[in-house]
Design an enzyme around this catalytic site. Structure first.
Site, PDB file in Angstrom:
ATOM      1  N   CYS A  85       0.831  -1.209   0.000  1.00 46.03           N
ATOM      2  CA  CYS A  85       0.000   0.000   0.000  1.00 46.03           C
ATOM      3  C   CYS A  85       0.871   1.268   0.000  1.00 46.03           C
ATOM      4  O   CYS A  85       1.528   1.552  -0.987  1.00 46.03           O
ATOM      5  CB  CYS A  85      -0.961  -0.050   1.191  1.00 46.03           C
ATOM      6  N   HIS A 181      -3.799  -5.106   0.961  1.00 48.04           N
ATOM      7  CA  HIS A 181      -3.188  -5.560   2.220  1.00 48.04           C
ATOM      8  C   HIS A 181      -3.186  -7.089   2.329  1.00 48.04           C
ATOM      9  O   HIS A 181      -4.198  -7.674   2.733  1.00 48.04           O
ATOM     10  CB  HIS A 181      -3.934  -4.953   3.409  1.00 48.04           C
ATOM     11  N   GLU A 183      -1.774  -8.819   4.514  1.00 49.00           N
ATOM     12  CA  GLU A 183      -1.659  -9.253   5.915  1.00 49.00           C
ATOM     13  C   GLU A 183      -2.992  -9.426   6.627  1.00 49.00           C
ATOM     14  O   GLU A 183      -3.059 -10.012   7.701  1.00 49.00           O
ATOM     15  CB  GLU A 183      -0.767  -8.272   6.696  1.00 49.00           C
TER      16      GLU A 183
END
Ligand code: XMP
Length: 524
Positions: A85, A181, A183
């Site tokens: 990002c 993202h 994660e």
């Protein structure tokens, strides 16, 4: 006492709320990772010697005046880099591409269409693809700016409707970047993407396990302690319990634990602690019965912050007195965890100040001991694994957090013996039923609160005027924010019935349906 591991990933933190998650995902892949502030000196990065670097997201835009920017030398180290990002936008800016300033933010789920699945996006099983179509998968976006033109040497490897370059790479320099993202759990292929980066691109071998952690930290603790003595303040919480068990594994009888019973613990708690540490683990345990001392000091005290101060001060006094009796001691073992370390060193959000009063029960730095903090590099879930491996009972390893000032801040107003007995009994009903229903681990905390308000009830033909018990149960990631738990009505009914029938002095039970913020988890 830094860990000595050769397979490491370094995460540069630009202030994203997800930075810790990145570190955890890497560690779940059995590769050690550490978070460094974005402005860390380049020499520190070199001496950490990572096999890969991940640039986190950020609430900032690369166009902000005070945007966090890392040293561009990071891109001359010859180490593979993954930008996430904001990390992608920063990489683009530093390496000469173009970032388009956002007209509007893109937030939420998006369809990622994979144009090249040869490395970073390899092996993604796609829940969205149809035969003969390009691979598609769901990803989580949360960004304003996007990439207009990738830097020289890069090619796009995936796009979405709103982001023509949603992922890109420079295979020669091993630089990769994603707009979304990976994660977060809302990106189902995220774990695979992170694994592709750490294993295939950085060449890390998955060797970081809790067993290897225990082995290496036991030998380090032994080396540091030598023939000297260590003390540890045991509270019965996960962190201090695992610290004690780990240090004990390393130095055996050179460790003495001090357990101060302040009279503010839950039902059977002090017996359980004695049982586990003394009888099961054979640890030198000094049990200090300071119940009366604390209660005397708390007599008539109503203000929550005064209670906290009194308890904190008294704890230090008792601990120091007890420690003196042991003779010369050089080390104090403490259960500091990685999130505490990150919070105190890196991005300090507003959360840092909210939490400051929670350090009651901590020991002052003026104590003459050197600190041993063997869990400094671990996240809470890793600590639980270590505890399990060291033979701590399941109950202790999975224990919900419990505040240092204990039941004193769950009794509104002054603390008395009578109120403590009522609260303990009511609280044990709550815990018993929550555990029976299999909800204990899911909840961040679940407990009873004593409210000294007499409300009317009927018992037989008589009117009663008794106290109120509130039940508090919340879900939370870290205690900073929390939502009230949607406990089934049936279960609430059972708990309420049992408390009113079994606990003398209570004729009304209420359930707390407030979230944090604007409420807090505790009532005081
Ligand atoms: P609040 O009530 O602020 O609590 O939402 C957030 C978390 O911190 C714990 N807590 C404390 N822990 N000493 C502690 O050691 C304290 O004085 C204290 N006050 C709150 C609370 O249990 C929750 O987990």
């Amino acid at each position: 006492m830094a860990v000595n591991i050769s397979e490491k990933i370094l995460i540069l933190d630009f202030g994203s709320q997800y930075t810790q998650l990145i570190a955890r995902r890497v560690r779940e892949g059995k590769v050690y990772s550490e978070i460094f502030s974005f402005n860390i000196h380049i020499d520190k990065i070199k001496s950490f010697n990572p096999k890969g670097i991940i640039l986190s997201g950020s609430p900032s835009s690369v166009y902000d005046k005070n945007a966090p920017i890392c040293n561009p030398e990071v891109f001359k180290l010859g180490i593979p880099i993954l930008g996430i990002c904001y990390g992608m936008q920063l990489m683009t800016r530093i390496l000469g591409g173009r970032v388009l300033k956002a007209q509007k933010r893109e937030y939420g789920r998006a369809d990622l269409i994979i144009d090249d699945d040869s490395d970073l996006l390899k092996g993604i099983s796609s829940e969205l693809s149809t035969p003969n179509s390009k691979l598609r998968t769901t990803v989580w976006m949360s960004h304003g700016d996007r990439i207009e033109e990738s830097p020289m040497g890069f090619i796009p490897i995936a796009h979405t409707e709103n982001s023509p370059i949603a992922a890109m790479r420079d295979a020669v320099r091993k630089y990769y970047a994603v707009q979304f993202h990976p994660e977060v759990v809302h990106t189902p292929a995220g774990v695979k993407i992170i694994h592709n980066f750490i294993y295939n691109i950085c060449g890390c071998i998955p060797t970081w396990t809790m067993t290897s952690f225990i082995e290496s930290s036991v030998s380090k603790i032994r080396e540091v302690v030598g023939m000297k003595k260590v003390i540890c303040a045991l509270s019965g919480g996960v962190d201090s319990s695992v610290t004690a068990a780990l240090v004990h594994r390393a130095v055996g009888d050179k460790l003495t634990c001090i357990f101060v019973d302040n009279g503010l613990l839950r039902k059977n708690e002090s017996e359980n602690i004695k049982e586990t540490f003394k009888r099961n683990l054979h640890i030198n345990l000094r049990y200090v019965d300071a119940k009366r001392r604390f209660l005397k000091k708390l007599t008539g005290v109503k203000a929550p912050e005064r209670k906290r101060k009194i308890i904190g001060r008294e704890f230090i006094r008792v601990f120091e007195e007890e420690a003196k009796k042991i003779g010369r001691v050089d080390f104090l073992a403490q259960g500091t965890l990685y999130p505490d370390v990150i919070e105190s060193t890196f991005f300090r959000g507003p959360s840092a100040t909210i939490k400051s009063h929670h350090n009651v029960g901590g020991l002052p730095t003026r104590l003459r001991f050197s600190l041993i903090e063997p869990l400094r590099e671990l996240f809470k879930d890793e600590v639980r694994f270590v505890g399990k491996e060291l033979g701590l009972p399941e109950d202790m390893v999975w224990r919900q957090p419990f505040p240092g000032p204990g039941l004193a801040i769950r009794i509104i107003g002054s603390v008395t013996d009578e109120r403590l007995v009522i609260l303990r009994d009511a609280d044990s009903v709550v815990l018993e039923e929550i555990k029976k229903a299999g909800l204990y681990k899911e909840l961040w905390q679940s407990f009873a609160v004593f409210i000294p308000v007499r409300t009317v009830g009927v018992m037989g033909d008589e009117r009663t005027y008794e106290n109120v018990i509130a039940i508090r149960a919340v879900i939370s990631q870290d205690g900073m924010t929390a939502d009230w738990a949607r406990i089934p009505y049936e279960l609430l009914g059972i708990i309420s019935n049992r408390i009113i029938n079994e606990v003398k002095g209570v004729n009304r039970v209420v359930y707390d349906i407030s979230s944090k913020p604007p409420s807090t988890i505790e009532w005081e």
